[in-house]
Design an enzyme around this catalytic site. Structure first.
Site, PDB file in Angstrom:
ATOM      1  N   HIS B 137       0.833  -1.208   0.000  1.00 56.65           N
ATOM      2  CA  HIS B 137       0.000   0.000   0.000  1.00 56.65           C
ATOM      3  C   HIS B 137       0.866   1.257   0.000  1.00 56.65           C
ATOM      4  O   HIS B 137       0.660   2.183  -0.788  1.00 56.65           O
ATOM      5  CB  HIS B 137      -0.923  -0.023   1.227  1.00 56.65           C
ATOM      6  CG  HIS B 137      -1.792   1.188   1.362  1.00 56.65           C
ATOM      7  ND1 HIS B 137      -1.436   2.261   2.147  1.00 56.65           N
ATOM      8  CD2 HIS B 137      -2.968   1.511   0.787  1.00 56.65           C
ATOM      9  CE1 HIS B 137      -2.376   3.183   2.065  1.00 56.65           C
ATOM     10  NE2 HIS B 137      -3.328   2.751   1.254  1.00 56.65           N
ATOM     11  N   CYS B 528      -6.067   0.655 -15.878  1.00 56.25           N
ATOM     12  CA  CYS B 528      -5.834   1.633 -14.818  1.00 56.25           C
ATOM     13  C   CYS B 528      -5.153   1.034 -13.604  1.00 56.25           C
ATOM     14  O   CYS B 528      -5.146   1.622 -12.539  1.00 56.25           O
ATOM     15  CB  CYS B 528      -7.130   2.322 -14.436  1.00 56.25           C
ATOM     16  SG  CYS B 528      -8.353   1.192 -13.762  1.00 56.25           S
TER      17      CYS B 528
END
Lengths: 571, 571
Positions: B137, B528
């Site tokens: 992350h 994306c």
């Protein structure tokens, strides 16, 4: 059998409408077999006329009717494992095993179950949960074992601390009698009379003379007709010798899925498994693994003996390692004392093994790649057992299955170990045995590179439980929060964990079959997810040209009937 | 530039070998542009000669060389976000924001990061973690923001209680200076001098005259050549107006992914979001949702203004709801006080929302199906913003993206809401605007039914992060325990979360493109995921005929160069 609606008006009879009559499995079988005897319909027509699912009624234990009439119904839940069971209420696996040892029948009652409850589920007559759907752990395991199960009985408050179950009005405590009807999804307080179905008494318990049971004879006729009609083999998902014996009694043509890890939860074995996981050096790990070898070999000997030459597909270690370690601090402290290792090491290892998404984590053949010594031990246990049984004059046909494969090199690394061990054992024992090595297709990538994988794999078995989870991006255990609404809104037609999602998962299966056949035209193709016992899914498997389906032993008659129906109607 | 190896023996020169010289991005760009100026090579050849990845060097902030020489290096980790950053050590988002408000530069230092740290990451100069790989992350968000990041610096012991970071020898406490080099993956104690790169000073900070920066001019020339050569559009993943401004400055041709949930973590918005989640009736939920509308609309207005008519793809709410609720009891008690609801309700809701595999849980459009009022609010915010900006004379081109779609009915239900709201807003505001509604393909089923989905979707955008996780059955966050070994054993050639797994995920993408074009030949296709900024993946996207890639703003030059290289070499 028809439902007729009619009226008489002015002395004239009007037939208003007619439709197929609703009937139990017993009635459906009797009507169909009677009509064959009376030469009113052919055997093929008889096969077509019986709803495949209804055959499960013939195998389920039953409550005595008078008992039910007097009984106190305290909750309803999902009918997750057909039949009737009564016994003493217990709230954990340990107590279930202890009470069962003392000769008591028990109903294992949990908020929800996990693999740690397995011993308790084996010991119990029936399983009752407050949470979870028809494809929850409790439901899946219960159906495989042929255990009665009611799950998701959400009105029940289960308190592990006080060991009580309450409904608001009534509170039952550990040891009280409780009864569950898994065909209807009903829960009763108190003891109700039950009996095994006649078919089970003949085939499994072997304490009823087949000649004395009319329903058994009808069942047996029907099964022999389906065996002639069907193209699909029907194997069983069975992990232990007694499950295999049951499966063979029900007419399984082999074992399609033996989950070796289920063997690790029995008795002291779990300790050796835990030692393996906690080992800090390769030598320590090897030492722990080698303790598991005799247990596994013993189980496989039992399985091969029961199979009597039928093929047996054995899946290597699959679940993430944290499933074998205890979760609570108290349990971890106990284990530390037992294994004589510092508590901190256990706690640290548990934390280390924690995963955000265990379903997509370090499991399946990824374990075998990380710990090749485990693959080696399991292969050795399989082949040493094969050699022993083969020497005793019983043929063996082991099929070693590598789980969760997505990459061809990954498969190759595991295959190399298995083939090497097979050669070693054959030489050591001076015996020849046939075996296959193949893989489970349970992640989309495996299906998409099936042509590559088929270069080395002798068979593929679709693990449709996991393949559904990954293809749909939908966790079986978490889907309860939205799947019911999805069915209501008709986004999905069926529960995709019960019936194969043909448009998505099924398309991937078709792609994989097509690719596999291009590389290896004679490759053996099967399915070993829970879907193998679902009639609609069985028909789909027939249509895409699989060689076999594999399902829980108690679903075998259902799958055979569905396979026969598919062969008679699908082209 | 060549590396030559030679020797002179007996007065004779021997050229032993030659190979391309290793050079920084700066050198690569200068050599190539110089050679074009000197007419030694064509512009196309210049494009081919520069390793696309090396362009990121031109954008990264840098440490002063003297500073580095004198500095005390205390750890190494993974080079997760290129550049150099120095600042005060902080251990949580709140402190990061506070110190930054007081004008301090801070380095947010966490064991690992989660969406709750987002505000702190925005406020920080750089991010340092002790755990997590290059696709953790922390790393993903840092690269998107163009923040410096070192992650997985495992030698660092981070203690949130005592607010210290220690290496054994040295202990730093909150507020001490620390410096990180995300190009090299190095961590230093103390303050080191840094500067933004010249390209960033010209384009983003706008405080350097372009004419005064030679490297900027070379960069600008190169970019103009790539714009002529490439076929792919290059959009940006950007969630907030200032990120969009940066992306446009770097030459983005639109926004390919605006993650609306990132907007919910700013300031007080999270409270309205939490009210929504805790609401017990539809009315309460609607009331909470309506508080979010003005925030969202404001953000979208800002985004559309910055886009100046370029397309902007806005993804509706995606993450599971539990990501918005606090985890610890203390935080839950705080929230209870703040929202004036009983603590137990919050605790119960957190437990209710707990998932075994959140990646495969109640998220994406499944939320929109369960809570259509959220979809409605988001659609309204988008279209009201579109109307407002359009009225001010700036064109808008919103593309509303429904996430995690697997079933065509699921998409239809969400599309119906979006189209209805678009019509309502156009009427209310008496203005016409163009818009598209499409979906993200990020689970295998979506790709497999692309022909069905394309009947209603005007565009598809491959969400290759999640598509990789589901196709490979591999959790990005959990793969650290086996993926390094998989690369070592050459089971995988690259990290599949960094470079598209062409044989597996890529095949599924090809299947989906093929199906999509059959139904709707003019469908807009893009990608994306983080892969959109990876040169090898960009080339793959060109080859399978996508219309655009979308990546973090700071990766746009890299993606443009890779797209140009693909157009010049791939056929």
């Amino acid at each position: 059998m028809q439902d007729l609606e009619f009226t008489v008006e002015d002395g004239k009879l009007y037939i208003l409408q007619t439709r197929n009559g609703k009937r139990t499995g017993f009635a459906a079988v009797r009507i169909a077999t009677d009509m064959v005897d009376e030469k009113l319909i052919t055997k093929e027509e008889a096969i077509r006329r019986i709803p495949a699912d209804s055959l499960s009624h013939l195998l389920a234990p039953i409550f005595d009717r008078d008992s039910v009439r007097k009984a106190n119904k305290i909750a309803t839940g999902l009918a997750a494992g057909p039949g009737a069971a009564t016994g003493r209420l217990v709230f954990n696996a340990k107590d279930a095993v202890e009470l069962a040892h003392r000769g008591e029948r028990v109903i294992l009652t949990r908020i929800e179950t996990s693999p740690e409850d397995l011993r308790g589920m084996i010991a119990a007559e029936g399983i009752l949960t407050a949470r979870g759907g028809v494809s929850s752990h409790a439901a899946l395991v219960a159906r495989q074992m042929g255990k009665v199960c009611v799950c998701g009985a959400s009105a029940l408050k289960i308190d592990y601390e006080t060991q009580t179950l309450s409904t608001g009005e009534l509170t039952l405590k550990q040891g009280d009698y409780i009864s569950i009807d898994g065909t209807a999804g009903e829960v009763y307080a108190g003891e109700l009379k039950t009996a095994a179905s006649e078919v089970v008494q003949v085939l499994v318990e072997k304490r009823l003379d087949p000649k004395k049971s009319r329903i058994y004879q009808e069942f047996a006729s029907l099964m022999s007709w389906t065996d002639k009609a069907r193209k699909l083999e029907v194997r069983a998902n069975a992990d232990l010798p007694n499950q295999v014996a049951t499966a063979v009694a029900f007419g399984a043509t082999g074992v399609g899925l033996c989950r070796t890890e289920h063997m690790f939860f029995e008795g002291d074995r779990i300790d050796a498994m835990r030692e393996m996981i906690l080992a800090q050096t390769l030598d320590d790990r090897r030492a722990a693994v080698s303790k598991l070898l005799p247990y596994q070999r013993g189980d496989f000997v039992g399985i091969f003996r029961e199979l009597k030459g039928l093929p047996g597909t054995i899946r290597l270690l699959d679940p993430p390692l944290h499933e074998f370690l205890p979760n609570t601090e108290a349990q971890q402290r106990d284990l530390a004392k037992k294994l004589n290792v510092p508590f901190e090491r256990i706690a640290r290892r548990v934390e280390q093994l924690h995963e955000f998404n265990p379903m997509l984590g370090h499991r399946g053949c990824r374990l075998g790649v990380s710990f090749p010594e485990v693959t080696e031990m399991q292969a050795r246990a399989i082949f040493e057992a094969a050699a022993e049984v083969q020497k005793s004059g019983v043929k063996v046909k082991p099929e070693v299955m590598i789980p969760l494969v997505g990459f061809s090199k990954e498969l190759k690394l595991q295959l190399d170990i298995v083939h090497r061990v097979a050669k070693e054992v054959a030489k050591e024992q001076n015996v020849k045995f046939n075996y296959l090595v193949g893989t489970m297709l349970e992640i989309p990538r495996g299906a998409l590179v099936a042509d590559e994988l088929a270069k080395n794999a002798a068979f593929f078995s679709f693990g449709t439980n996991d393949l559904t989870q990954t293809t749909l991006g939908m966790s079986r255990d978490d889907s309860g929060s939205f799947l019911p609404q999805y069915q209501e809104l008709e986004i999905v037609r069926n529960n995709p964990f019960a019936t194969i999602d043909q448009q998505g998962v099924g398309k991937l299966m078709e792609i994989a079959c097509d690719y596999a056949h291009k590389t290896r035209p004679d490759i053996e193709l099967g399915i070993c997810g829970e879907h193998g016992g679902d009639p609609e899914s069985v028909k789909f498997c027939h249509r895409i040209g699989l060689d076999y389906v594999s399902c829980s032993p108690f679903r075998i008659p259902v799958a055979k009937l569905a396979a026969a129906q598919a062969a008679l109607t699908v082209r």
